[in-house]
Design a protein around this motif. Structure first.
Motif, PDB file in Angstrom:
ATOM      1  N   THR A   1      -8.597 -66.181 -30.817  1.00  0.00           N
ATOM      2  CA  THR A   1      -7.548 -67.079 -30.340  1.00  0.00           C
ATOM      3  C   THR A   1      -7.975 -67.767 -29.052  1.00  0.00           C
ATOM      4  O   THR A   1      -8.860 -67.297 -28.322  1.00  0.00           O
ATOM      5  CB  THR A   1      -6.241 -66.308 -30.081  1.00  0.00           C
ATOM      6  N   THR A   2      -7.327 -68.900 -28.800  1.00  0.00           N
ATOM      7  CA  THR A   2      -7.617 -69.665 -27.588  1.00  0.00           C
ATOM      8  C   THR A   2      -7.239 -68.847 -26.352  1.00  0.00           C
ATOM      9  O   THR A   2      -6.212 -68.168 -26.335  1.00  0.00           O
ATOM     10  CB  THR A   2      -6.822 -70.980 -27.601  1.00  0.00           C
ATOM     11  N   ARG A   3      -8.088 -68.951 -25.323  1.00  0.00           N
ATOM     12  CA  ARG A   3      -7.810 -68.250 -24.075  1.00  0.00           C
ATOM     13  C   ARG A   3      -7.353 -69.254 -23.024  1.00  0.00           C
ATOM     14  O   ARG A   3      -7.698 -70.442 -23.071  1.00  0.00           O
ATOM     15  CB  ARG A   3      -9.036 -67.481 -23.604  1.00  0.00           C
ATOM     16  N   THR A   4      -6.557 -68.756 -22.093  1.00  0.00           N
ATOM     17  CA  THR A   4      -5.939 -69.635 -21.097  1.00  0.00           C
ATOM     18  C   THR A   4      -6.318 -69.193 -19.689  1.00  0.00           C
ATOM     19  O   THR A   4      -6.190 -68.013 -19.350  1.00  0.00           O
ATOM     20  CB  THR A   4      -4.409 -69.622 -21.236  1.00  0.00           C
TER      21      THR A   4
ATOM     22  N   ASP B   1      -9.233 -54.186 -25.022  1.00  0.00           N
ATOM     23  CA  ASP B   1     -10.217 -55.191 -25.440  1.00  0.00           C
ATOM     24  C   ASP B   1     -11.402 -54.532 -26.137  1.00  0.00           C
ATOM     25  O   ASP B   1     -11.883 -55.011 -27.174  1.00  0.00           O
ATOM     26  CB  ASP B   1     -10.681 -55.993 -24.222  1.00  0.00           C
TER      27      ASP B   1
ATOM     28  N   ASP C   1     -15.518 -63.453 -19.172  1.00  0.00           N
ATOM     29  CA  ASP C   1     -15.044 -62.218 -18.544  1.00  0.00           C
ATOM     30  C   ASP C   1     -15.884 -61.863 -17.323  1.00  0.00           C
ATOM     31  O   ASP C   1     -15.404 -61.182 -16.408  1.00  0.00           O
ATOM     32  CB  ASP C   1     -15.070 -61.069 -19.557  1.00  0.00           C
TER      33      ASP C   1
ATOM     34  N   ARG D   1      -8.691 -61.312 -24.196  1.00  0.00           N
ATOM     35  CA  ARG D   1      -9.259 -61.716 -25.472  1.00  0.00           C
ATOM     36  C   ARG D   1      -8.441 -61.109 -26.608  1.00  0.00           C
ATOM     37  O   ARG D   1      -8.070 -59.940 -26.581  1.00  0.00           O
ATOM     38  CB  ARG D   1     -10.708 -61.265 -25.566  1.00  0.00           C
TER      39      ARG D   1
ATOM     40  N   LEU E   1      -7.200 -65.080 -16.221  1.00  0.00           N
ATOM     41  CA  LEU E   1      -7.651 -65.372 -17.583  1.00  0.00           C
ATOM     42  C   LEU E   1      -6.937 -64.445 -18.554  1.00  0.00           C
ATOM     43  O   LEU E   1      -6.923 -63.233 -18.364  1.00  0.00           O
ATOM     44  CB  LEU E   1      -9.167 -65.176 -17.685  1.00  0.00           C
ATOM     45  N   THR E   2      -6.298 -65.028 -19.575  1.00  0.00           N
ATOM     46  CA  THR E   2      -5.579 -64.190 -20.562  1.00  0.00           C
ATOM     47  C   THR E   2      -6.568 -63.312 -21.319  1.00  0.00           C
ATOM     48  O   THR E   2      -7.732 -63.697 -21.509  1.00  0.00           O
ATOM     49  CB  THR E   2      -4.804 -65.067 -21.554  1.00  0.00           C
TER      50      THR E   2
ATOM     51  N   ASP F   1     -12.942 -68.936 -26.738  1.00  0.00           N
ATOM     52  CA  ASP F   1     -13.610 -67.815 -26.086  1.00  0.00           C
ATOM     53  C   ASP F   1     -15.077 -68.156 -25.861  1.00  0.00           C
ATOM     54  O   ASP F   1     -15.763 -68.648 -26.751  1.00  0.00           O
ATOM     55  CB  ASP F   1     -13.468 -66.567 -26.953  1.00  0.00           C
TER      56      ASP F   1
END
Length: 402
Positions: free
Chosen positions: A54-57, A89, A75, A50, A47-48, A70
């Motif tokens: 922004t969009t997470r991938t 983060d 997480d 935070r 998981l990219t 998000d």
């Protein structure tokens, strides 16, 4: 959170699939939607981090991915093992930490430009092989001839030889000056100018040679350019300018544009916008060189005045000596002060000062005393004629011709 929605990409096409991601058990998830259904171990997923909103991938081992906003609990589903990432983060969630990071970045940027870039540029210039510097100089000269209106000199060959010999006398005792060359170019569009090119070449325009009425002014300008050469100012200034552009490109995220710097190097050198420190250093070197050859630094001031007068009448553009720092007036004052110190140490050379007036300074006035009937071959001044005439004076009044 037991499930979240997202957009699935299979990694082979650009087609978007709306899917739902659901937790199957502690170690795996299930992704399903129209034409999509797959199960994957959580340990194989990434998981990219935070970053704001922004969009997470969610990245799969085979290149597939799920994009999602998000979500609370993401997480917890996909814990990161990267301690630095977790610290960043946390800091990004605190306004004070964000503000402090901005201040630190600004301070680091200023320190880099003010101290880091000059230091690194000077270190590189000191270690740069002579053949590379020479190649750069040849490229600069070629571009000056091709694009900036420099042409073959029209100065008489005998005159060029005379000035070249003066250049050789100035460089005779200079360290690492064996490769220095004096080059003449006709440049009517640029006017009176001189350039110190990396590798040891000093270019003088015909217009500069024609401007000066005394060769000691020519010596003064050459000594200044040789100061730039001895301290490698042209190379160091070019590297500093290049570093600024490279760093700016890095901050802007367009690293590819930094390659254009190489093409712009001749322009940096032609403009001769040296820093205040470089210009003062070259001036001081010129003063010391002139003194070492029994020439007053006042001739440098005289050369600056003539250049100043020329560009006041013609144009203020394009004069390397007049467009740089410190200002022309400051440089003239510095040269005059050095000239006064020179005369104080060498009073016998006072008559060699620019504009020396023997009548005002010594009371020896040509109109009062000079007569062709008293002229004798071998006499260089009026006092010589007086001594040979045998005339004696009882007082200052008699000597003045009253």
């Amino acid at each position: 959170m037991n499930a979240f929605r997202g957009q699935f990409f299979d990694g082979r096409s650009s087609r978007i699939h709306d899917v739902e991601v659901r937790r199957v058990d502690a170690g795996s998830i299930r992704v399903f939607g129209a034409e999509i259904e797959r199960t994957e171990l959580i340990a194989k997923l990434r998981l990219t981090p935070r970053l704001g909103r922004t969009t997470r991938t969610l990245e799969f081992p085979d290149g597939a991915r799920v994009l999602t906003q998000d979500q609370e609990g993401l997480d917890a589903w996909f814990p990161s093992e990267d301690r630095l990432q977790r610290l960043v983060d946390r800091l990004e969630r605190h306004a004070h930490a964000v503000a402090a990071s901005i201040v630190i970045c600004l301070a680091a940027g200023i320190a880099t430009f003010v101290w880091g870039v000059p230091w690194m540029s000077d270190r590189i210039a000191a270690e740069l092989p002579a053949d590379i510097e020479g190649a750069l100089g040849r490229e600069v000269l070629a571009q000056l001839d091709q694009f900036f209106g420099f042409a073959a000199s029209k100065i008489d060959t005998a005159r060029q030889q005379e000035l070249t010999e003066r250049f050789a006398r100035l460089t005779r005792d200079m360290p690492d000056a064996s490769g220095y060359r004096l080059l003449f170019r006709d440049a009517p569009a640029i006017g009176p100018n001189a350039l110190a090119i990396p590798g040891g070449d000093v270019v003088i325009t015909d217009q500069l040679v024609e401007l000066f009425s005394d060769d000691r002014e020519f010596d003064a300008v050459l000594a200044h350019e040789l100061g730039h050469q001895q301290h490698r100012h042209a190379l160091r200034q070019t590297l500093r300018s290049s570093f600024v552009l490279v760093i700016a490109a890095l901050f802007a995220g367009d690293v590819s544009s930094a390659s254009a710097i190489v093409v712009g190097v001749p322009t940096f050198l032609l403009q001769s916008h040296y820093s205040r420190g470089f210009e003062e250093e070259a001036d001081e070197y010129a003063f010391d060189t002139l003194v070492a050859h029994n020439v007053s630094p006042s001739w440098f001031a005289q050369a600056m005045r003539e250049l100043d007068d020329y560009y006041d009448v013609e144009t203020a553009e394009g004069a390397a000596y007049l467009s740089s720092h410190p200002s022309t007036s400051d440089r003239i004052i510095a040269a005059q002060e050095s000239g006064l110190a020179f005369v104080a140490n060498h009073p016998e050379l006072a008559r060699d000062e620019p504009g020396y007036d023997a009548c005002a300074e010594e009371g020896i006035c040509e109109d009062d005393w000079y007569d062709e009937d008293y002229y004798e071959e071998g006499c260089a001044d009026i006092q010589c004629v007086i001594d040979r005439s045998g005339v004696e004076f009882e007082s200052d009044e008699d000597a003045s011709g009253d």
